[in-house]
Design a protein around this motif. Structure first.
Motif, short mmCIF file in Angstrom:
data_model
loop_
_atom_site.label_atom_id
_atom_site.label_comp_id
_atom_site.label_asym_id
_atom_site.label_seq_id
_atom_site.Cartn_x
_atom_site.Cartn_y
_atom_site.Cartn_z
N LYS A 1 0.85 -1.18 0.00
CA LYS A 1 0.00 0.00 0.00
C LYS A 1 0.89 1.24 0.00
O LYS A 1 1.67 1.46 0.93
N MET A 2 0.76 2.05 -1.05
CA MET A 2 1.57 3.25 -1.22
C MET A 2 0.69 4.49 -1.16
O MET A 2 -0.42 4.49 -1.68
N ALA A 3 1.21 5.53 -0.54
CA ALA A 3 0.56 6.83 -0.58
C ALA A 3 1.44 7.78 -1.38
O ALA A 3 2.67 7.78 -1.23
N VAL A 4 0.83 8.59 -2.23
CA VAL A 4 1.58 9.54 -3.05
C VAL A 4 1.15 10.95 -2.67
O VAL A 4 0.01 11.36 -2.93
N ALA A 5 2.04 11.66 -2.00
CA ALA A 5 1.78 13.06 -1.62
C ALA A 5 1.99 13.94 -2.84
O ALA A 5 3.04 13.90 -3.46
N GLY A 6 0.96 14.71 -3.18
CA GLY A 6 1.02 15.46 -4.43
C GLY A 6 0.61 14.60 -5.61
O GLY A 6 1.04 14.84 -6.74
N GLY A 7 -0.23 13.62 -5.37
CA GLY A 7 -0.58 12.64 -6.38
C GLY A 7 -1.49 13.12 -7.49
O GLY A 7 -1.74 12.39 -8.44
N THR A 8 -1.98 14.37 -7.41
CA THR A 8 -2.79 14.92 -8.50
C THR A 8 -1.99 15.88 -9.38
O THR A 8 -2.52 16.40 -10.36
N GLY A 9 -0.74 16.14 -9.02
CA GLY A 9 0.12 16.98 -9.86
C GLY A 9 0.57 16.21 -11.08
O GLY A 9 0.36 15.00 -11.20
N GLY B 1 -1.98 19.40 8.00
CA GLY B 1 -1.99 18.02 8.49
C GLY B 1 -3.38 17.42 8.54
O GLY B 1 -3.53 16.23 8.88
N ALA B 2 -4.39 18.19 8.19
CA ALA B 2 -5.77 17.70 8.25
C ALA B 2 -5.96 16.52 7.30
O ALA B 2 -5.62 16.59 6.12
N GLY B 3 -6.50 15.43 7.82
CA GLY B 3 -6.80 14.25 7.02
C GLY B 3 -5.65 13.29 6.83
O GLY B 3 -5.85 12.20 6.28
N LEU B 4 -4.45 13.65 7.28
CA LEU B 4 -3.29 12.79 7.04
C LEU B 4 -3.38 11.47 7.79
O LEU B 4 -3.03 10.42 7.26
N ASP B 5 -3.82 11.51 9.03
CA ASP B 5 -3.87 10.27 9.82
C ASP B 5 -4.78 9.23 9.17
O ASP B 5 -4.43 8.05 9.08
N ASP B 6 -5.92 9.66 8.70
CA ASP B 6 -6.84 8.74 8.03
C ASP B 6 -6.25 8.25 6.71
O ASP B 6 -6.36 7.06 6.37
N ALA B 7 -5.61 9.15 5.96
CA ALA B 7 -5.08 8.78 4.65
C ALA B 7 -3.95 7.76 4.76
O ALA B 7 -3.78 6.92 3.87
N LEU B 8 -3.18 7.82 5.85
CA LEU B 8 -2.01 6.96 5.98
C LEU B 8 -2.28 5.66 6.73
O LEU B 8 -1.35 4.87 6.93
N ARG B 9 -3.50 5.43 7.11
CA ARG B 9 -3.81 4.21 7.85
C ARG B 9 -3.51 2.97 6.98
O ARG B 9 -4.06 2.80 5.90
N THR C 1 6.79 18.52 4.98
CA THR C 1 7.64 17.39 5.35
C THR C 1 7.47 17.05 6.83
O THR C 1 7.36 15.87 7.20
N ARG C 2 7.45 18.06 7.69
CA ARG C 2 7.24 17.80 9.12
C ARG C 2 5.89 17.12 9.36
O ARG C 2 5.79 16.16 10.13
N ASN C 3 4.85 17.62 8.71
CA ASN C 3 3.52 17.04 8.90
C ASN C 3 3.45 15.61 8.40
O ASN C 3 2.86 14.73 9.05
N LEU C 4 4.05 15.35 7.24
CA LEU C 4 4.05 14.01 6.69
C LEU C 4 4.80 13.03 7.60
O LEU C 4 4.28 11.96 7.92
N LEU C 5 6.00 13.40 8.01
CA LEU C 5 6.80 12.50 8.83
C LEU C 5 6.14 12.20 10.16
O LEU C 5 6.16 11.06 10.64
N ALA C 6 5.53 13.21 10.77
CA ALA C 6 4.85 12.99 12.05
C ALA C 6 3.67 12.04 11.89
O ALA C 6 3.46 11.13 12.72
N ALA C 7 2.90 12.24 10.82
CA ALA C 7 1.75 11.37 10.58
C ALA C 7 2.20 9.95 10.21
O ALA C 7 1.57 8.96 10.61
N GLU C 8 3.29 9.85 9.46
CA GLU C 8 3.82 8.53 9.11
C GLU C 8 4.27 7.76 10.34
O GLU C 8 4.05 6.55 10.46
N GLU C 9 4.90 8.47 11.28
CA GLU C 9 5.34 7.81 12.50
C GLU C 9 4.14 7.30 13.30
O GLU C 9 4.16 6.17 13.81
N ARG C 10 3.09 8.09 13.36
CA ARG C 10 1.88 7.65 14.08
C ARG C 10 1.23 6.46 13.39
O ARG C 10 0.67 5.58 14.05
#
Length: 239
Positions: A2-10, A41-49, A76-85
């Protein structure tokens, strides 16, 4: 996987999403249009589950040092924090060849992104690539009218589709830290590329200096690199 692509609509993100799905991966597209805001960071936790690996190709169009640093540092800070969680195991970042040699505003933001990712809590793979073939077309479209401006620079332009394929390949494997750089198969001047695309369209392409580093090969690979196969002429002919 399962992969997540940040900026996946660019325009690069879409190619990464397409490639990952072709490879049989489940893909989560992280974008504002999908209800996820990298800056808050809104929605990141749900998106990365349940996500195994994140490929970060999120971008901002700016020449401002302040705006670039603010964007790449925050997302980057928001992504890494959510990824760790979420227990994400691998963080893949798209960066630029020569980012440590060019001191333009945008590059300084990308440099900060690299620093944060490499020092972060998630095992990381950082891929530096040269300018895309598509960059010449973007520069032509940037300024309206018949007179176009090309930065005085030399590069090894690479096809964005090959960049997307390499990002997915790296995401499928273990974290590497700084991966081998990816560049195109030939050295070209940006003005020459733009003139090739403008041929027969009644447009005049002028060059302007953008710093000694770019003009003197600062965005060319300085060491070992992987070479793409698609030449600029092949790409231009297929547009």
């Amino acid at each position: 996987m399962k992969m997540a692509v940040a900026g996946g609509t660019g325009w690069v993100g879409k190619l990464v999403v397409e490639r990952a799905r072709e490879r049989g991966h489940e893909v989560v597209v992280i974008s504002r249009s999908g209800g996820v805001d990298l800056m808050t960071g809104a929605g990141l936790d749900d998106a990365l589950r349940g996500v195994d690996v994140v490929i970060d190709v999120a971008n901002v169009s700016t020449l401002s040092r302040k705006a670039s640093v603010e964007f790449f540092e925050t997302e980057t800070r928001n992504l890494l924090a959510a990824e760790e969680r979420a227990g994400v195991r691998h963080h893949v970042v798209l960066s630029i060849v020569g980012v440590d040699r060019v001191d333009s505003g945008y590059y300084i933001g990308k440099r900060r992104q690299e620093e944060l990712a490499l020092a972060g809590p998630i095992p990381v793979t950082l891929l530096r690539v040269t300018q895309f073939h598509e960059f010449a077309a973007q520069m032509l479209d940037k300024v309206p009218g018949p007179v176009k401006v090309a930065p005085l620079m030399v590069s090894r332009p690479v096809a964005a589709s090959e960049v997307a394929a390499e990002l997915v390949r790296l995401a499928e494997g273990p974290a590497q830290g700084r991966a081998t750089e990816l560049a195109g198969p030939e050295v070209l001047k940006m003005a020459s590329m733009m003139r090739r695309l403008a041929r027969g369209k009644g447009k005049l392409v002028l060059t302007v200096p953008v710093g000694k580093a770019m003009a003197n090969g600062g965005v060319l690979p300085a060491g070992e690199f992987h070479s793409g196969k698609i030449t600029f002429e092949q790409w231009a002919a297929s547009r």
